[in-house]
Design a protein around this motif. Structure first.
Motif: not given
Length: 407
Positions: A329-354
């Protein structure tokens, strides 16, 4: 576990955790048989391996479009779309007349899995309180591990009854149907759980993937790079441990035992990881996990010709399993922590791609080194783990401060 935490996790079980187990269970029942199906169509060993690898290629290709789908359709609808697309991919495997069509069908399943995974990730990011975010996300990791663990056994049972390598694909179809049923009929999690608004002023909505990467490029590159290394270590151990076991003379049953021991230890610790992250901070899961893997891989590199090579392999496999379990869960959690609160999906898409890129390329690089020397490959994996640990130690305290505490 407090009553509030237990109540939240139970509310998410029918619509998040249950579908995750079913989707992964069916996919894991089918994927080991893809090379077998390809060979039966006349493909060679090399082409069969390439066809199986198109699943990962599909996931990589699907992460960025998945961000667009989730941002516009919402998490629940995106999960239903992904389930439907995976259904067509599964039917494509059954009906494929040649290896090329089979590869396309497997690619489609990987593409759908990316959307399914991102939808879950985005939902948990926006609706689970930060105080027990890590525990909720570690259960996603545990659900995924349970599906991966059970899938091959489900396939083995079906094969024993039917002797047809295509038969487990129909089990995947059934799992997808049950997944869609749960997502459709369970209480809508988007209505049951309100979006968690941050106390501070939220960041403005981004204009897409490029803007999300541009606005968050520093944490994405620094912590995301370390997370990609961790993802690479996870997939590397799936390749390196069996190769090592074979090279020291173990039979297939012994190889399966080593992999099974590591997997059992890993699965046993998945919820502990979330408790550690919520109580003590994210670094206390990321750092021990990567350090443990570094010690195990580097130690393994010194034992290949030892008279106690088998014992050392078992010890190192257990340590790697502990590291992998502690990082659940650490990869998911760090991605969630860093994602912009108002619009996380775009950031998480880039995060998961990396992260997925790291998971896909690291075992390829390690396998290339292993062709020359297995001890050198283990040492390379250990060095990679050291770099990951250093990255987490340097950047997690800066970008994910200890504001994330237990309730």
């Amino acid at each position: 576990m407090s009553n509030s935490t237990r109540a939240l996790l139970l509310r998410m079980a029918p619509s998040i955790y249950g579908p995750t187990i079913l989707f992964t269970l069916g996919q894991s029942a089918v994927m080991p048989l893809i090379p077998v199906i390809a060979v039966g169509m006349g493909a060679g060993i090399g082409l069969s391996g390439f066809i199986a690898s198109t699943l990962v290629v599909g996931q990589l290709a699907g992460n960025l479009p998945a961000g667009w789908i989730v941002a516009r359709a919402g998490e629940r609808i995106a999960m239903l779309i992904a389930t439907g697309v995976a259904f067509f991919g599964a039917i494509g495997i059954v009906l494929a007349p040649n290896p090329g069509t089979l590869g396309v069908a497997v690619f489609v399943i990987g593409f759908a899995a990316a959307t399914f995974g991102l939808a879950r990730h985005s939902f948990m990011t926006t609706r689970v309180p930060v105080a027990f975010r890590a525990r909720a996300l570690s259960l996603i990791g545990g659900s995924h591990r349970l599906g991966r663990f059970g899938g091959p056994f489900l396939a083995a049972g079906i094969l024993a009854l039917t002797a047809s390598p295509v038969a487990p694909v129909w089990a995947f179809v059934v799992c997808l149907a049950l997944t869609a049923l749960l997502v459709t009929c369970a209480p809508d999690p988007e209505q049951a759980l309100p979006v968690q608004r941050p106390v501070e002023e939220p960041e403005p909505r981004t204009a897409g993937i490029r803007a999300a990467v541009r606005h968050n490029r520093a944490p994405l590159a620094r912590i995301g790079g370390s997370a990609a290394i961790l993802s690479g270590l996870r997939t590397t151990k799936d390749v390196l441990l069996p190769l090592w076991a074979v090279s020291i003379g173990m039979d297939p049953a012994g190889v399966a035992l080593v992999v099974g021991i590591a997997g059992t230890v890993d699965f046993a610790l998945f919820y502990t990881s979330g408790q550690v992250m919520d109580r003590f901070g994210r670094l206390w899961a990321a750092l021990p996990a990567t350090i443990g893997m570094a010690v195990a891989f580097l130690g393994l590199s010194l034992t290949h010709d030892s008279p106690d090579a088998l014992t050392w392999l078992l010890i190192c496999a257990v340590v790697i399993g502990i590291g992998n379990g502690l990082s659940s869960g650490i990869v998911l959690t760090l991605g969630a922590d860093l994602a912009p609160p108002g619009d996380p999906s775009a950031f998480l898409a880039a995060w998961r791609t990396l992260v997925d890129f790291g998971g896909a390329t690291a075992p390829l690089a390690i396998s290339a080194i292993a062709a020359a020397s297995l001890p050198l490959a283990a040492a390379a994996a250990g060095t990679l783990a050291v770099l990951g640990a250093a990255g987490f130690a340097r950047w997690v305290p800066r970008y994910v401060p200890r504001a994330h505490r237990k309730p």
